[in-house]
Design a protein around this motif. Structure first.
Motif, PDB file in Angstrom:
ATOM      1  N   VAL A 155       0.869  -1.049   0.255  1.00  0.00           N
ATOM      2  CA  VAL A 155       0.083  -0.139  -0.110  1.00  0.00           C
ATOM      3  C   VAL A 155       0.839   1.297   0.073  1.00  0.00           C
ATOM      4  N   THR A 156       0.828   2.119  -1.155  1.00  0.00           N
ATOM      5  CA  THR A 156       1.455   3.318  -1.084  1.00  0.00           C
ATOM      6  C   THR A 156       0.553   4.509  -1.570  1.00  0.00           C
ATOM      7  N   PRO A 157       0.251   5.303  -0.671  1.00  0.00           N
ATOM      8  CA  PRO A 157      -0.593   6.436  -0.818  1.00  0.00           C
ATOM      9  C   PRO A 157      -0.378   7.373  -1.971  1.00  0.00           C
ATOM     10  N   ARG A 158      -1.187   7.625  -2.731  1.00  0.00           N
ATOM     11  CA  ARG A 158      -0.835   8.785  -3.931  1.00  0.00           C
ATOM     12  C   ARG A 158      -2.112   9.686  -4.367  1.00  0.00           C
ATOM     13  N   ASP A 159      -1.745  10.873  -4.949  1.00  0.00           N
ATOM     14  CA  ASP A 159      -2.815  11.603  -5.301  1.00  0.00           C
ATOM     15  C   ASP A 159      -3.529  11.040  -6.410  1.00  0.00           C
ATOM     16  N   THR A 160      -4.907  10.778  -6.488  1.00  0.00           N
ATOM     17  CA  THR A 160      -5.536  10.055  -7.414  1.00  0.00           C
ATOM     18  C   THR A 160      -6.527  10.815  -7.981  1.00  0.00           C
ATOM     19  N   PRO A 161      -6.921  11.152  -9.321  1.00  0.00           N
ATOM     20  CA  PRO A 161      -8.189  11.724  -9.739  1.00  0.00           C
ATOM     21  C   PRO A 161      -9.325  10.857  -9.418  1.00  0.00           C
ATOM     22  N   GLU A 169      -9.384  -0.109  -9.747  1.00  0.00           N
ATOM     23  CA  GLU A 169      -9.035   0.065  -8.456  1.00  0.00           C
ATOM     24  C   GLU A 169     -10.348   0.501  -7.649  1.00  0.00           C
ATOM     25  N   TRP A 170      -9.966   0.352  -6.335  1.00  0.00           N
ATOM     26  CA  TRP A 170     -10.990   0.699  -5.610  1.00  0.00           C
ATOM     27  C   TRP A 170     -10.413   1.529  -4.377  1.00  0.00           C
ATOM     28  N   PHE A 171     -10.957   2.880  -4.267  1.00  0.00           N
ATOM     29  CA  PHE A 171     -10.423   3.750  -2.903  1.00  0.00           C
ATOM     30  C   PHE A 171     -10.831   3.029  -1.670  1.00  0.00           C
ATOM     31  N   ILE A 172      -9.880   2.893  -0.884  1.00  0.00           N
ATOM     32  CA  ILE A 172     -10.287   2.318   0.421  1.00  0.00           C
ATOM     33  C   ILE A 172     -10.086   3.621   1.422  1.00  0.00           C
ATOM     34  N   THR A 173     -11.177   3.908   2.096  1.00  0.00           N
ATOM     35  CA  THR A 173     -11.535   4.859   2.977  1.00  0.00           C
ATOM     36  C   THR A 173     -10.850   4.588   4.508  1.00  0.00           C
ATOM     37  N   ALA A 174     -10.912   3.477   4.993  1.00  0.00           N
ATOM     38  CA  ALA A 174     -10.495   2.941   6.096  1.00  0.00           C
ATOM     39  C   ALA A 174     -10.030   1.540   6.212  1.00  0.00           C
ATOM     40  N   GLY A 175      -9.324   1.153   7.100  1.00  0.00           N
ATOM     41  CA  GLY A 175      -9.048  -0.330   7.367  1.00  0.00           C
ATOM     42  C   GLY A 175      -7.440  -0.394   6.856  1.00  0.00           C
ATOM     43  N   LEU A 176      -6.704   0.276   6.168  1.00  0.00           N
ATOM     44  CA  LEU A 176      -5.330   0.041   5.417  1.00  0.00           C
ATOM     45  C   LEU A 176      -4.699   1.172   5.839  1.00  0.00           C
ATOM     46  N   LYS A 177      -3.474   0.949   6.109  1.00  0.00           N
ATOM     47  CA  LYS A 177      -2.412   1.963   6.371  1.00  0.00           C
ATOM     48  C   LYS A 177      -1.180   1.827   5.366  1.00  0.00           C
ATOM     49  N   PRO A 178      -0.363   2.780   5.049  1.00  0.00           N
ATOM     50  CA  PRO A 178       0.758   2.723   4.254  1.00  0.00           C
ATOM     51  C   PRO A 178       1.777   1.556   4.624  1.00  0.00           C
ATOM     52  N   GLY A 179       2.169   0.761   3.754  1.00  0.00           N
ATOM     53  CA  GLY A 179       3.239  -0.309   4.104  1.00  0.00           C
ATOM     54  C   GLY A 179       2.379  -1.489   4.294  1.00  0.00           C
ATOM     55  N   ASP A 180       1.157  -1.763   4.340  1.00  0.00           N
ATOM     56  CA  ASP A 180       0.756  -2.906   4.444  1.00  0.00           C
ATOM     57  C   ASP A 180       0.658  -3.737   3.071  1.00  0.00           C
ATOM     58  N   VAL A 181       0.712  -5.031   3.035  1.00  0.00           N
ATOM     59  CA  VAL A 181       1.131  -5.825   2.105  1.00  0.00           C
ATOM     60  C   VAL A 181      -0.222  -6.451   1.990  1.00  0.00           C
ATOM     61  N   VAL A 182      -0.826  -6.203   0.767  1.00  0.00           N
ATOM     62  CA  VAL A 182      -2.182  -6.886   0.322  1.00  0.00           C
ATOM     63  C   VAL A 182      -1.973  -7.897  -0.496  1.00  0.00           C
TER      64      VAL A 182
END
Length: 376
Positions: free
Chosen positions: A37-43, A337-350
């Motif tokens: 999981v790597t957060p990024r600015d997404t349209p 892809e699907w926006f995840i609003t809660a439950g995951l954090k940066p660095g999690d391996v999915v």
């Protein structure tokens, strides 16, 4: 004989007890592909149900009373600005114009006589050969004749206009409707509406935004999670009933100032080019509005998100390479892809592939994703 059988059975039983039970084989770790999981600015885009509308609907009406001679246009066809659509009987109006022109000529002759008379009276009045009253009378007659000429000119202009109104044209380019009055009918104020012309290039698309959606957008913007385009310059594209994308894109050009208390929505309008006329007024479409950007969004592929009795979840691989079921809250889709609003954090391996074979605590083996199959 019976004794021999018992001895053989006992021997076989002892032989069987002497063998060791085979241990069950351990299952190999399930092979999965993963993403970090790597957060990024997404349209981000939003979809609404909309309906097309003509950008300029014009009523084609008769402006003078008279008989309708002919419908010139083809019903339902595209007409251009200035095209003749109906023709009324011209003869009565042509006669009225001739009468008006005759009246103008008569008044002009009277004016000429009044001018000549005034020209003769003025020098004689200056020499006191005529009284002041004679001069005033001549002046009054000349002014009355001039006013009569102006009135006659206005009558001629009105008659010319009425004659011109018998040829009924369209002021805009657009699609024509059916004729509401048939040839030969007498047209007056009660049945003056002859047809409509609807401009379809550009075309309008009306859609609504709910109060809850508007408040959610403002809340996310205030929290710094969402960046809206400057000056609200959103891009609008349409998804048609068959799922195809309309090739032209447009902009939001109108937002109603008032809130509709009956529907709980705000009215918005987009304007799109429609040069081919593919869109017609009244069509239902899906309106896709883009231009906003979600800040540091967490995205996962759609196939990584599963749904159970308690809601959506993903499988997270921990540091010991074991599967962990993690509940998540999902937002909108963006592509695949699907926006995840809660439950995951940066660095999690999915886990993204092989998820359905996993159980909580199961060991896994991370493998690279399979290469796409080559086309034959």
């Amino acid at each position: 004989m019976r004794r021999l059988v018992m001895i053989l059975a006992a021997t076989a039983l002892l032989a069987g007890c002497g063998k060791k039970e085979a241990a069950p084989e351990a299952r190999p770790p399930a092979e999965v592909t993963v993403m970090t999981v790597t957060p990024r600015d997404t349209p981000v885009s939003y979809e609404y149900v909309g309906q097309t509308q003509s950008s300029h609907q014009v009523q084609i009406r008769a402006r003078v009373n008279g008989f309708l001679d002919q419908r010139v246009y083809t019903e339902g066809a595209m007409v251009k600005a200035g095209d003749v659509m109906f023709q009324q009987d011209k003869k009565p109006f042509q006669a009225q114009l001739e009468v008006a022109r005759g009246g103008l000529a008569e008044q002009q002759a009277r004016l000429q006589t009044a001018n000549d008379n005034l020209a003769q009276v003025k020098p004689l009045a200056a020499l006191n050969a005529l009284s002041v009253k004679d001069l005033d009378d001549a002046t009054g007659q000349q002014q009355a004749a001039a006013a009569a000429v102006q009135s006659a000119k206005a009558t001629v202009v009105q008659a010319q206009l009425n004659l011109g109104y018998t040829t009924i044209t369209t002021p805009v380019t657009g699609l024509s409707s059916f004729a509401r009055v048939q040839d030969g009918a007498y047209v007056n104020a009660e049945n003056s509406l002859l047809t409509y012309v609807e401009q379809i290039d550009p075309i309008w698309v009306n859609f609504t935004l709910s109060e809850n959606d508007l408040l959610a957008l403002r809340s996310e913007q205030a929290a710094g999670a969402l960046r809206l385009p400057p000056k609200d310059e959103y891009t609008v594209e349409l998804v048609l009933a068959d799922g195809s994308i309309f090739p032209q894109k447009g902009k939001i050009t109108f937002a109603n100032a008032s809130f509709n208390s009956q529907t709980g929505t705000f009215l918005l309008r987009a304007t799109l080019p429609n040069p081919s006329g593919a869109l017609r007024p009244g069509q239902f479409v899906r309106v896709r509005v883009s231009g906003a950007v979600r800040i540091n969004a967490i995205m996962v592929p759609q196939q990584a998100v599963l749904q159970g009795a308690k809601g959506h979840f993903v499988v997270v691989i921990d540091k010991e390479s074991k599967a962990e079921i993690r509940g998540v809250q999902v937002g909108q889709w963006y592509g695949d892809e699907w926006f995840i609003t809660a439950g995951l954090k940066p660095g999690d391996v999915v886990a993204t592939d092989g998820v359905v074979r996993l159980t909580p605590g199961a060991p896994v083996k991370i493998v690279p994703p399979a290469a796409p199959a080559a086309r034959q």
